[in-house]
Design a protein around this motif. Structure first.
Motif, PDB file in Angstrom:
ATOM      1  N   LYS A   3      51.992  47.624  38.298  1.00  0.00           N
ATOM      2  CA  LYS A   3      51.333  46.220  38.203  1.00  0.00           C
ATOM      3  C   LYS A   3      51.342  45.331  37.283  1.00  0.00           C
ATOM      4  O   LYS A   3      51.474  44.187  37.314  1.00  0.00           O
ATOM      5  CB  LYS A   3      49.837  46.533  38.750  1.00  0.00           C
ATOM      6  CG  LYS A   3      49.803  47.090  40.156  1.00  0.00           C
ATOM      7  CD  LYS A   3      48.129  47.176  40.372  1.00  0.00           C
ATOM      8  CE  LYS A   3      47.984  47.659  41.921  1.00  0.00           C
ATOM      9  NZ  LYS A   3      46.384  47.750  41.999  1.00  0.00           N
ATOM     10  N   ASN A 284      42.153  47.843  35.912  1.00  0.00           N
ATOM     11  CA  ASN A 284      41.011  47.717  36.755  1.00  0.00           C
ATOM     12  C   ASN A 284      40.547  46.391  37.129  1.00  0.00           C
ATOM     13  O   ASN A 284      39.830  46.440  38.315  1.00  0.00           O
ATOM     14  CB  ASN A 284      39.777  48.461  35.752  1.00  0.00           C
ATOM     15  CG  ASN A 284      40.266  49.835  35.473  1.00  0.00           C
ATOM     16  OD1 ASN A 284      40.626  50.514  36.129  1.00  0.00           O
ATOM     17  ND2 ASN A 284      39.544  50.319  34.274  1.00  0.00           N
ATOM     18  N   ILE A 287      42.438  45.431  40.280  1.00  0.00           N
ATOM     19  CA  ILE A 287      42.033  46.305  41.267  1.00  0.00           C
ATOM     20  C   ILE A 287      40.815  45.590  41.892  1.00  0.00           C
ATOM     21  O   ILE A 287      40.596  45.391  43.007  1.00  0.00           O
ATOM     22  CB  ILE A 287      41.975  47.766  41.093  1.00  0.00           C
ATOM     23  CG1 ILE A 287      43.087  48.479  40.701  1.00  0.00           C
ATOM     24  CG2 ILE A 287      40.918  48.418  42.153  1.00  0.00           C
ATOM     25  CD1 ILE A 287      42.883  49.825  40.059  1.00  0.00           C
ATOM     26  N   GLU A 288      39.917  45.003  40.950  1.00  0.00           N
ATOM     27  CA  GLU A 288      38.483  44.735  41.483  1.00  0.00           C
ATOM     28  C   GLU A 288      38.984  43.375  42.271  1.00  0.00           C
ATOM     29  O   GLU A 288      38.023  43.041  43.195  1.00  0.00           O
ATOM     30  CB  GLU A 288      37.584  44.463  40.167  1.00  0.00           C
ATOM     31  CG  GLU A 288      36.204  44.380  40.473  1.00  0.00           C
ATOM     32  CD  GLU A 288      35.513  43.919  38.950  1.00  0.00           C
ATOM     33  OE1 GLU A 288      35.828  44.777  38.023  1.00  0.00           O
ATOM     34  OE2 GLU A 288      34.992  42.989  38.758  1.00  0.00           O
ATOM     35  N   LYS A 289      39.572  42.661  41.440  1.00  0.00           N
ATOM     36  CA  LYS A 289      40.041  41.156  42.190  1.00  0.00           C
ATOM     37  C   LYS A 289      41.122  41.221  43.190  1.00  0.00           C
ATOM     38  O   LYS A 289      41.537  40.248  43.588  1.00  0.00           O
ATOM     39  CB  LYS A 289      40.373  40.218  41.048  1.00  0.00           C
ATOM     40  CG  LYS A 289      39.388  40.373  39.987  1.00  0.00           C
ATOM     41  CD  LYS A 289      38.361  39.297  40.435  1.00  0.00           C
ATOM     42  CE  LYS A 289      37.329  38.817  39.250  1.00  0.00           C
ATOM     43  NZ  LYS A 289      35.946  38.220  40.003  1.00  0.00           N
ATOM     44  N   GLU A 290      41.514  42.392  43.562  1.00  0.00           N
ATOM     45  CA  GLU A 290      42.626  42.588  44.627  1.00  0.00           C
ATOM     46  C   GLU A 290      43.985  41.925  44.302  1.00  0.00           C
ATOM     47  O   GLU A 290      44.551  41.030  45.122  1.00  0.00           O
ATOM     48  CB  GLU A 290      42.167  42.297  46.051  1.00  0.00           C
ATOM     49  CG  GLU A 290      40.899  43.178  46.308  1.00  0.00           C
ATOM     50  CD  GLU A 290      40.473  42.976  47.680  1.00  0.00           C
ATOM     51  OE1 GLU A 290      40.699  41.825  48.138  1.00  0.00           O
ATOM     52  OE2 GLU A 290      39.723  43.564  48.155  1.00  0.00           O
ATOM     53  N   TYR A 291      44.315  42.015  43.026  1.00  0.00           N
ATOM     54  CA  TYR A 291      45.582  41.352  42.584  1.00  0.00           C
ATOM     55  C   TYR A 291      46.654  42.643  42.494  1.00  0.00           C
ATOM     56  O   TYR A 291      46.238  43.621  41.824  1.00  0.00           O
ATOM     57  CB  TYR A 291      45.400  40.683  41.169  1.00  0.00           C
ATOM     58  CG  TYR A 291      44.807  39.319  41.424  1.00  0.00           C
ATOM     59  CD1 TYR A 291      45.016  38.264  42.133  1.00  0.00           C
ATOM     60  CD2 TYR A 291      43.796  38.988  40.362  1.00  0.00           C
ATOM     61  CE1 TYR A 291      44.435  37.138  42.343  1.00  0.00           C
ATOM     62  CE2 TYR A 291      43.035  38.090  40.220  1.00  0.00           C
ATOM     63  CZ  TYR A 291      43.476  36.832  41.261  1.00  0.00           C
ATOM     64  OH  TYR A 291      42.871  35.802  41.497  1.00  0.00           O
ATOM     65  N   SER A 292      47.900  42.443  42.952  1.00  0.00           N
ATOM     66  CA  SER A 292      48.584  43.572  42.831  1.00  0.00           C
ATOM     67  C   SER A 292      49.709  43.159  41.861  1.00  0.00           C
ATOM     68  O   SER A 292      50.799  44.065  41.579  1.00  0.00           O
ATOM     69  CB  SER A 292      49.406  43.915  44.173  1.00  0.00           C
ATOM     70  OG  SER A 292      49.821  42.575  44.964  1.00  0.00           O
ATOM     71  N   GLN A 296      50.283  36.912  40.417  1.00  0.00           N
ATOM     72  CA  GLN A 296      49.382  36.389  41.216  1.00  0.00           C
ATOM     73  C   GLN A 296      48.224  35.441  40.659  1.00  0.00           C
ATOM     74  O   GLN A 296      47.662  34.774  41.157  1.00  0.00           O
ATOM     75  CB  GLN A 296      48.549  37.340  42.166  1.00  0.00           C
ATOM     76  CG  GLN A 296      49.698  37.842  43.258  1.00  0.00           C
ATOM     77  CD  GLN A 296      49.252  39.235  44.053  1.00  0.00           C
ATOM     78  OE1 GLN A 296      48.253  40.000  43.335  1.00  0.00           O
ATOM     79  NE2 GLN A 296      49.599  39.189  45.118  1.00  0.00           N
TER      80      GLN A 296
END
Ligand code: FMN
Length: 325
Positions: A3, A284, A287-292, A296
């Motif tokens: 990522k 981390n 993941i929390e902000k839902e970025y892959s 983005q």
């Protein structure tokens, strides 16, 4: 693909966190350590123009550039130009991450052939650490800036590897400087270089060197310029170098539009493990902000994308101060 994968100067990086130019990047063993800690690339310790010109033969003459004197003393003991070229090729053989060579220079006179050797030795890119202190009251700012541009365009004609320029923050119109650098062939800018600053000891009445390592607070000034330069409509990669100690610092620069961040003082304070810490922290947060992917969110808060770009501008700060109780 991780990522954290990203691009800088057209190079593919496994992480946006780069081990910046310092004594930590002057030996293959530490470059290997940087890669193991998760660095996306390394910028080698700079070789100085004076060294290239004189092969360090007349370095006993003090140069008029105090920071250069300091670095030169170190290099005279430990390095030769051949060692630098060996360092590039040995590093290339020992790590998979891009190896960016660095030359500290203040003119384009007589040393630029060496840049071709740097390329032949296998460097993936060249970072020019341009250090030019105008001391002539008759020279205009425009004349001084032209020195940077002609240096970049001369090198651009000779090299096929990308050239980035590590500049000082002290220009009258930094956005124009960025634009001119781009027009003259620079593929990237490193914001900003750090210089030894003189300080005074009022007891001994001597001039001393101010602390060398940065403080995370210094990042705020750089953040504005990363946010504004990255919003220009030019293909210019940006590496933020100043005050990156944590994942939060790195994320702020990425949100401002940096393609990569460089760590240096943090290596002196925390060692290479700080790179792993920063990478994990970015992951981390993603993941929390839902970025892959970095793509983005890179630049989401830059001058172009933010809802109220005037927040980047000084007048808003004045307003803020006048209402601050
Ligand atoms: C001890 C030391 C040595 C450095 N040597 C170089 C160098 O050879 N070339 C260069 O371009 N920058 C050099 N720098 C500047 C760093 O690469 C970096 O741009 C600057 O310190 C700001 O980043 P930081 O806040 O992470 O320290 C040096 C910095 C320090 C503290």
């Amino acid at each position: 693909m991780s990522k954290l994968n990203t691009h800088y100067l057209g190079l593919e990086l496994s992480s946006p966190v780069i081990a910046g130019s310092s004594n930590f990047t002057s030996a293959v063993s530490s470059i290997v350590e940087a890669e193991a800690a998760g660095a996306g690339a390394v910028v080698l310790k700079s070789l100085f123009e004076e060294q290239i010109l004189s092969q360090a033969s007349s370095l006993s003459d003090k140069s008029s550039y105090p920071e250069a004197d300091d670095y030169l003393a170190w290099y005279t003991r430990n390095n030769t130009i051949d060692n630098y070229l060996d360092l590039i090729s040995d590093a290339r053989k020992s790590v998979k991450i891009p190896v960016i060579a660095s030359i500290n220079c203040f003119s384009g006179e007589g040393w630029t052939d060496f840049a071709e050797k740097v390329q032949s030795a296998g460097a993936n890119a060249l970072e020019l650490n341009v250090f030019y202190l105008p001391v002539d009251m008759h020279q205009t700012g425009t004349q001084a800036e032209k020195m940077y541009y002609s240096l970049v365009s001369d090198l651009k004609k000779r090299l096929s590897i990308p050239i980035s320029v590590k500049i000082s923050s002290r220009f009258t119109n930094l956005l124009n400087v960025a634009y001119q650098m781009y027009n003259h062939g620079a593929a990237g800018l490193v914001l900003f270089n750090r210089f030894y600053e003189p300080d005074f000891d009022i007891n001994t009445m001597k001039i001393t060197a101010a602390p060398v390592l940065s403080n995370p607070i210094e990042k705020r000034y750089v953040l504005r310029w990363v946010g504004m330069v990255s919003a220009l409509n030019i293909e210019m990669a940006i590496s933020a170098s100043t005050g990156v100690y944590s994942a939060e610092d790195a994320i702020k620069y990425l949100l401002a539009g940096a393609d990569s961040v460089q760590v240096c003082s943090a290596l002196y304070k925390k060692g290479f493990s700080v790179i792993k810490e920063i990478n994990n922290g970015i992951l981390n947060w993603m993941i929390e902000k839902e970025y892959s992917s970095i793509r983005q969110f890179r630049g989401l808060l830059n001058y172009r994308n933010v809802e109220n770009p005037s927040l980047f501008e000084r007048t808003q700060f004045m307003k803020h101060y006048s209402s601050y109780i």
